[in-house]
Design an enzyme around this catalytic site. Structure first.
Site, PDB file in Angstrom:
ATOM      1  N   GLY A   1       0.885  -1.162   0.000  1.00  0.00           N
ATOM      2  CA  GLY A   1       0.000   0.000   0.000  1.00  0.00           C
ATOM      3  C   GLY A   1       0.919   1.207   0.000  1.00  0.00           C
ATOM      4  O   GLY A   1       1.565   1.489   1.000  1.00  0.00           O
ATOM      5  N   HIS A   2       1.039   1.859  -1.132  1.00  0.00           N
ATOM      6  CA  HIS A   2       1.986   2.977  -1.277  1.00  0.00           C
ATOM      7  C   HIS A   2       1.205   4.282  -1.371  1.00  0.00           C
ATOM      8  O   HIS A   2       0.435   4.492  -2.309  1.00  0.00           O
ATOM      9  CB  HIS A   2       2.871   2.763  -2.514  1.00  0.00           C
ATOM     10  CG  HIS A   2       3.773   1.563  -2.382  1.00  0.00           C
ATOM     11  ND1 HIS A   2       4.644   1.165  -3.365  1.00  0.00           N
ATOM     12  CD2 HIS A   2       3.949   0.694  -1.352  1.00  0.00           C
ATOM     13  CE1 HIS A   2       5.305   0.092  -2.941  1.00  0.00           C
ATOM     14  NE2 HIS A   2       4.895  -0.213  -1.734  1.00  0.00           N
TER      15      HIS A   2
ATOM     16  N   GLN B   1       7.195  -3.786   0.181  1.00  0.00           N
ATOM     17  CA  GLN B   1       7.580  -4.323   1.490  1.00  0.00           C
ATOM     18  C   GLN B   1       8.943  -3.735   1.893  1.00  0.00           C
ATOM     19  O   GLN B   1       9.225  -2.604   1.537  1.00  0.00           O
ATOM     20  CB  GLN B   1       7.605  -5.871   1.475  1.00  0.00           C
ATOM     21  CG  GLN B   1       6.233  -6.523   1.355  1.00  0.00           C
ATOM     22  CD  GLN B   1       5.671  -6.508  -0.054  1.00  0.00           C
ATOM     23  OE1 GLN B   1       6.292  -6.991  -0.977  1.00  0.00           O
ATOM     24  NE2 GLN B   1       4.480  -5.970  -0.242  1.00  0.00           N
TER      25      GLN B   1
HETATM   26  P1  GDP Z   1       5.086   2.741   1.550  1.00  0.00           P
HETATM   27  O1  GDP Z   1       4.337   1.459   1.632  1.00  0.00           O
HETATM   28  O2  GDP Z   1       6.550   2.567   1.800  1.00  0.00           O
HETATM   29  O3  GDP Z   1       4.831   3.514   0.283  1.00  0.00           O
HETATM   30  O4  GDP Z   1       4.560   3.621   2.771  1.00  0.00           O
HETATM   31  P2  GDP Z   1       3.005   3.789   3.218  1.00  0.00           P
HETATM   32  O5  GDP Z   1       2.331   4.667   2.251  1.00  0.00           O
HETATM   33  O6  GDP Z   1       2.388   2.481   3.521  1.00  0.00           O
HETATM   34  O7  GDP Z   1       3.201   4.493   4.624  1.00  0.00           O
HETATM   35  C1  GDP Z   1       3.836   5.702   4.769  1.00  0.00           C
HETATM   36  C2  GDP Z   1       2.856   6.670   5.428  1.00  0.00           C
HETATM   37  O8  GDP Z   1       3.559   7.793   5.915  1.00  0.00           O
HETATM   38  C3  GDP Z   1       1.832   7.230   4.459  1.00  0.00           C
HETATM   39  O9  GDP Z   1       0.640   7.463   5.161  1.00  0.00           O
HETATM   40  C4  GDP Z   1       2.451   8.529   3.992  1.00  0.00           C
HETATM   41  O10 GDP Z   1       1.503   9.485   3.577  1.00  0.00           O
HETATM   42  C5  GDP Z   1       3.145   8.982   5.251  1.00  0.00           C
HETATM   43  N1  GDP Z   1       4.372   9.754   5.073  1.00  0.00           N
HETATM   44  C6  GDP Z   1       5.329   9.637   4.116  1.00  0.00           C
HETATM   45  N2  GDP Z   1       6.367  10.466   4.382  1.00  0.00           N
HETATM   46  C7  GDP Z   1       6.054  11.119   5.520  1.00  0.00           C
HETATM   47  C8  GDP Z   1       6.723  12.091   6.325  1.00  0.00           C
HETATM   48  O11 GDP Z   1       7.844  12.506   6.043  1.00  0.00           O
HETATM   49  N3  GDP Z   1       6.075  12.518   7.443  1.00  0.00           N
HETATM   50  C9  GDP Z   1       4.850  12.054   7.806  1.00  0.00           C
HETATM   51  N4  GDP Z   1       4.308  12.532   8.911  1.00  0.00           N
HETATM   52  N5  GDP Z   1       4.183  11.163   7.081  1.00  0.00           N
HETATM   53  C10 GDP Z   1       4.791  10.679   5.956  1.00  0.00           C
HETATM   54  P1  IMO Z   2       4.472  -1.930   1.568  1.00  0.00           P
HETATM   55  O1  IMO Z   2       4.918  -2.143   0.149  1.00  0.00           O
HETATM   56  C1  IMO Z   2       4.230  -3.540   5.618  1.00  0.00           C
HETATM   57  C2  IMO Z   2       3.706  -7.877   5.993  1.00  0.00           C
HETATM   58  C3  IMO Z   2       2.399  -8.388   6.553  1.00  0.00           C
HETATM   59  C4  IMO Z   2       2.869  -9.681   7.206  1.00  0.00           C
HETATM   60  C5  IMO Z   2       3.941 -10.188   6.246  1.00  0.00           C
HETATM   61  C6  IMO Z   2       3.466 -11.223   5.243  1.00  0.00           C
HETATM   62  O2  IMO Z   2       3.252  -1.093   1.687  1.00  0.00           O
HETATM   63  O3  IMO Z   2       5.608  -1.483   2.418  1.00  0.00           O
HETATM   64  P2  IMO Z   2       1.935 -11.123   3.056  1.00  0.00           P
HETATM   65  O4  IMO Z   2       0.515 -10.659   2.882  1.00  0.00           O
HETATM   66  O5  IMO Z   2       2.933 -10.401   2.225  1.00  0.00           O
HETATM   67  O6  IMO Z   2       2.079 -12.597   2.949  1.00  0.00           O
HETATM   68  O7  IMO Z   2       2.270 -10.773   4.606  1.00  0.00           O
HETATM   69  O8  IMO Z   2       4.399  -9.037   5.546  1.00  0.00           O
HETATM   70  N1  IMO Z   2       3.582  -6.979   4.818  1.00  0.00           N
HETATM   71  C7  IMO Z   2       3.785  -5.663   4.868  1.00  0.00           C
HETATM   72  N2  IMO Z   2       4.056  -4.851   5.914  1.00  0.00           N
HETATM   73  N3  IMO Z   2       4.186  -3.040   4.366  1.00  0.00           N
HETATM   74  C8  IMO Z   2       3.938  -3.851   3.305  1.00  0.00           C
HETATM   75  O9  IMO Z   2       3.999  -3.407   2.037  1.00  0.00           O
HETATM   76  C9  IMO Z   2       3.683  -5.213   3.545  1.00  0.00           C
HETATM   77  N4  IMO Z   2       3.396  -6.259   2.740  1.00  0.00           N
HETATM   78  C10 IMO Z   2       3.341  -7.325   3.539  1.00  0.00           C
HETATM   79  O10 IMO Z   2       1.851  -7.496   7.487  1.00  0.00           O
HETATM   80  O11 IMO Z   2       3.492  -9.397   8.431  1.00  0.00           O
HETATM   81 MG    MG Z   3       2.719   0.597   2.667  1.00  0.00          MG
END
Ligand code: GDP
Ligand code: IMO
Ligand code: MG
Length: 424
Positions: A41-42, A222
């Site tokens: 989830g990005h 991940q």
């Molecule tokens: P990803 O899976 O690595 O793309 O990261 P996620 O989107 O799952 O989680 C990162 C979260 O942190 C998201 O809700 C972003 O909007 C938020 N985020 C990213 N950079 C920053 C930052 O510098 N500060 C804060 N407060 N939030 C951030």
């Molecule tokens: P992004 O790309 C954080 C974790 C799950 C679980 C383990 C295995 O957004 O950083 P799976 O469904 O892949 O078999 O789950 O990996 N996990 C993540 N944790 N960010 C993710 O993706 C993840 N994708 C899987 O929570 O512990």
């Molecule tokens: Mg994520």
């Protein structure tokens, strides 16, 4: 030789990869995903809008760049359709500029059921997966039973029925009750929808683009601590999330890898089960969770929070050959009097800075305490505005990790990103 750059997570995922891929996209012609699937989830935020991408690369918002879903990815057609249609409804039509590898594997509805069945069978030892069928799909790939995107172009119904029957037998043997009737309909509609896209032999296309001198950026999903080989096994995902995964997940030779951007939070989080040596169960952990809005972008699950772990980060830098670091969410620490960083582990009473075979209860973090900067950094635009204590924190991390921190993120918005000029 023209090379491709890779951006990947150094912790347990959710480091902020999507945000930075979007920020870097203007410097690139092509953005590709190479592993994982809708377990990712990005999140991207800009112009007051928030988007969460799961299977679609994060390079789709900045100009008309080519985006590719590579062979190492596992794709759920139903979720993909929902994601692409939502983007299309918000004015981002992707059919002409999103390419999908015919060798990417398909996540079937029964893979999701198997994911749930496997978790139920593990009981307390469950991985805490995202429930998207990731593990069973990669299992089928490796055991040579998988269905690939290219399979939808010929005799698909037969292939699907055979694979489904195999899964049904497995589910029956596990005594697991499930019902895929509804999702199967959406899934089949997803299969038809996929046909609108350019389904390609992505290894040829990517290598062709590299030879033409195009700038390619690979987007990891991940994080290194979730890598199936080097992460906190068995509490990991089922793919190689590390830099080498970009080679196998795209068909790019190792000597064509250029910069490796390693991204980490100024602290650390983890979703799901498994060891996390620096996890905090106190008020500080609570504050990190609240300040950082640490809830999963896909599952909404509360993320576990703790201090930065430099033993694990050093290991991740080594495994990935990181050339540039990116530090995210430093704003979450803006009000802290002091900040801790784990600089070593104590294992059975012996101190080590080497990442061990297994992270278990016997691994105890050894902390160094640093002064906080006590300054709101969220509106800062340049490095020259950084408070001294923040610069000291960056210097400390660079000394420990031996790699320059190129980008600092001070908030979720695209604009809240500072490229450090002294490194340009
Ligand atoms: P990803 O899976 O690595 O793309 O990261 P996620 O989107 O799952 O989680 C990162 C979260 O942190 C998201 O809700 C972003 O909007 C938020 N985020 C990213 N950079 C920053 C930052 O510098 N500060 C804060 N407060 N939030 C951030
Ligand atoms: P992004 O790309 C954080 C974790 C799950 C679980 C383990 C295995 O957004 O950083 P799976 O469904 O892949 O078999 O789950 O990996 N996990 C993540 N944790 N960010 C993710 O993706 C993840 N994708 C899987 O929570 O512990
Ligand atoms: Mg994520």
């Amino acid at each position: 030789m023209n090379k491709v750059d890779v951006l990947l997570g150094l912790q347990w995922g959710d480091e902020g990869k999507g945000k930075v891929i979007d920020v870097l996209t203007p410097d690139y012609d092509v953005v590709t995903r190479f592993q994982g699937g809708p377990n990712a989830g990005h999140t991207l935020e800009f112009d007051g809008q928030k988007y969460v991408l799961r299977s679609i690369p994060s390079g789709i918002f900045q100009g008309n760049k080519v985006n590719i879903i590579g062979n190492g990815v596992v794709l759920d057609p139903a979720l993909f359709k929902a994601e692409a249609e939502a983007l299309s409804a918000s004015g981002h039509d992707l059919t002409k500029r999103l390419y999908i590898s015919k060798k990417a594997h398909l996540i079937m509805p029964t893979h999701r059921a198997l994911d749930a069945a496997n978790e139920a069978a593990k009981g307390d030892a469950k991985v805490g997966t995202t429930g998207k069928g990731i593990g069973p799909t990669y299992t089928d790939k490796v055991s040579r039973n998988g269905l690939r995107v290219g399979d939808i172009l010929e005799n698909f119904e037969q292939k699907y029925a055979k694979a489904k029957q195999r899964h049904e037998e497995m589910l029956r043997a596990m005594n697991f009750s499930y019902d895929v009737t509804e999702i199967e309909k959406e899934w089949m509609a997803g299969i038809e929808y996929l046909k609108k896209f350019n389904l390609i032999d992505s290894e040829h296309v990517i290598n062709g683009l590299i030879d033409e001198g195009k700038a390619v950026l690979c987007e990891g999903a991940q994080g290194t601590m979730l890598d199936v080989d080097f992460g906190s096994y068995p509490f990991v995902t089922s793919s190689n999330t590390i830099c080498a995964g970009a080679c196998t997940g795209l068909g790019v030779a190792p000597n064509k890898i250029g910069d490796v951007y390693g991204i980490f939070k100024a602290y650390c989080t983890r979703v799901g089960s498994g060891p996390f040596p620096t996890e905090l169960f106190d008020e500080t952990g609570e504050t990190l969770c609240n300040n950082g809005h640490e809830f999963g972008s896909v599952t909404g699950r509360r993320r576990r929070c703790g201090w930065i772990d430099l033993v694990a980060l050093k290991y991740a830098v080594m495994i990935n050959g990181v050339t540039k670091l990116i530090m995210m969410k430093s704003d979450v620490l803006d009000n802290f009097d002091t900040i801790k960083a784990c600089v070593a582990y104590k294992v059975n009473g012996v101190e080590t800075d080497e990442f061990p075979y297994e992270l278990n209860d016997r691994v105890e973090p050894v902390y160094k305490e640093l002064p906080g900067w006590k300054t709101n950094m969220t509106k800062m635009k340049k490095e020259s505005e950084f408070p001294q204590a923040f610069n000291d924190y960056l210097d400390f991390l660079e000394d420990e990790l031996n790699v320059p921190i190129k980008i600092v993120s001070v908030g979720p918005d695209r604009e809240q990103t500072i490229v450090r000029y002294r490194l340009d």
